[in-house]
Motif scaffolding. Structure first.
Motif, PDB file in Angstrom:
ATOM      1  N   THR A  39       0.820  -1.008   0.097  1.00 18.38           N
ATOM      2  CA  THR A  39      -0.047   0.069   0.092  1.00 18.38           C
ATOM      3  C   THR A  39       0.897   1.174  -0.073  1.00 18.38           C
ATOM      4  O   THR A  39       0.386   2.346   0.291  1.00 18.38           O
ATOM      5  N   PHE A  40       2.251   1.340  -0.547  1.00 12.85           N
ATOM      6  CA  PHE A  40       3.036   2.195  -0.442  1.00 12.85           C
ATOM      7  C   PHE A  40       2.202   3.479  -0.962  1.00 12.85           C
ATOM      8  O   PHE A  40       2.472   4.704  -0.699  1.00 12.85           O
ATOM      9  N   SER A  41       1.751   3.292  -2.158  1.00  8.84           N
ATOM     10  CA  SER A  41       1.165   4.201  -3.049  1.00  8.84           C
ATOM     11  C   SER A  41      -0.004   4.995  -2.584  1.00  8.84           C
ATOM     12  O   SER A  41      -0.315   6.013  -2.922  1.00  8.84           O
ATOM     13  N   SER A  42      -0.490   4.517  -1.417  1.00 14.90           N
ATOM     14  CA  SER A  42      -1.411   5.348  -0.594  1.00 14.90           C
ATOM     15  C   SER A  42      -1.062   6.169   0.349  1.00 14.90           C
ATOM     16  O   SER A  42      -1.807   7.142   1.094  1.00 14.90           O
ATOM     17  N   TYR A  43       0.143   6.146   0.374  1.00 19.05           N
ATOM     18  CA  TYR A  43       0.898   7.283   1.730  1.00 19.05           C
ATOM     19  C   TYR A  43       1.554   8.341   1.002  1.00 19.05           C
ATOM     20  O   TYR A  43       2.152   8.101   0.110  1.00 19.05           O
ATOM     21  N   ALA A  44       1.436   9.516   1.689  1.00 18.56           N
ATOM     22  CA  ALA A  44       2.128  10.506   1.452  1.00 18.56           C
ATOM     23  C   ALA A  44       3.722  10.242   2.042  1.00 18.56           C
ATOM     24  O   ALA A  44       3.372   9.784   3.362  1.00 18.56           O
ATOM     25  N   MET A  45       4.566  10.784   1.581  1.00 19.97           N
ATOM     26  CA  MET A  45       5.797  10.241   2.339  1.00 19.97           C
ATOM     27  C   MET A  45       6.632  11.620   2.416  1.00 19.97           C
ATOM     28  O   MET A  45       6.397  12.524   1.845  1.00 19.97           O
ATOM     29  N   VAL A  46       7.283  11.638   3.910  1.00 17.74           N
ATOM     30  CA  VAL A  46       7.880  12.854   4.184  1.00 17.74           C
ATOM     31  C   VAL A  46       9.142  12.806   4.761  1.00 17.74           C
ATOM     32  O   VAL A  46       9.477  11.458   5.315  1.00 17.74           O
ATOM     33  N   TRP A  47      10.334  13.544   4.586  1.00 17.89           N
ATOM     34  CA  TRP A  47      11.395  13.407   5.294  1.00 17.89           C
ATOM     35  C   TRP A  47      11.571  14.502   6.310  1.00 17.89           C
ATOM     36  O   TRP A  47      11.321  15.627   6.279  1.00 17.89           O
ATOM     37  N   PHE A  48      12.168  14.011   7.477  1.00 16.89           N
ATOM     38  CA  PHE A  48      12.453  14.870   8.377  1.00 16.89           C
ATOM     39  C   PHE A  48      13.952  14.471   9.062  1.00 16.89           C
ATOM     40  O   PHE A  48      14.721  13.750   8.444  1.00 16.89           O
ATOM     41  N   ARG A  49      14.523  15.631   9.705  1.00 17.20           N
ATOM     42  CA  ARG A  49      15.862  15.269  10.229  1.00 17.20           C
ATOM     43  C   ARG A  49      15.799  15.935  11.831  1.00 17.20           C
ATOM     44  O   ARG A  49      14.981  16.504  12.115  1.00 17.20           O
ATOM     45  N   GLN A  50      16.629  15.341  12.485  1.00 20.17           N
ATOM     46  CA  GLN A  50      16.764  15.637  13.881  1.00 20.17           C
ATOM     47  C   GLN A  50      18.351  15.737  14.467  1.00 20.17           C
ATOM     48  O   GLN A  50      19.203  14.800  14.379  1.00 20.17           O
TER      49      GLN A  50
END
Length: 122
Positions: free
Chosen positions: A28-39
């Motif tokens: 179901t990867f295509s059903s998710y918005a994907m985001v990058w964060f950093r810390q």
């Protein structure tokens, strides 16, 4: 559910480039918005870039706009972060996250990778 695994981090000189990958399990990867964060140490988790499910929309933090590019390949269940002109202040642990929408707040996401360290030397 989706499981996420980041890769591609490492040590790079200032001005250099790295490409991070985030591989997702499940169909179901295509059903998710994907985001990058950093810390970075002692700092809050920072939003960097987001991409919509259908790859039509992207969003970037001002700190990385023009230097970083987010992309995805739904056929490979993978999202990427191309990072160019890296600076020492980009040093951090980089995380990908998956959600129903491309929020900028990290507490809106249930699915996270384990993170990959990026270190930029001066």
């Amino acid at each position: 559910q989706v499981q996420l695994v980041e890769s591609g981090g490492g040590l790079v000189q200032g001005g250099g480039s790295l490409r991070l990958s985030c591989a997702a399990s499940g169909r179901t990867f295509s059903s998710y918005a994907m985001v990058w964060f950093r810390q970075a140490p002692g700092k809050q988790r920072e939003f960097l870039a987001a991409i919509s499910q259908n790859d039509l929309y992207t969003s970037y933090a001002d700190s990385v706009k023009g230097r970083f590019t987010i992309s995805r390949e739904n056929a490979k269940n993978t999202v990427y972060l191309q990072m160019n002109r890296l600076r020492p202040e980009d040093t951090a642990v980089y995380y990908c996250a998956a959600g129903g929408y491309y929020y900028t707040q990290p507490n809106r996401y249930d699915y996270w990778g384990q993170g990959t360290q990026v270190t930029v030397s001066s």
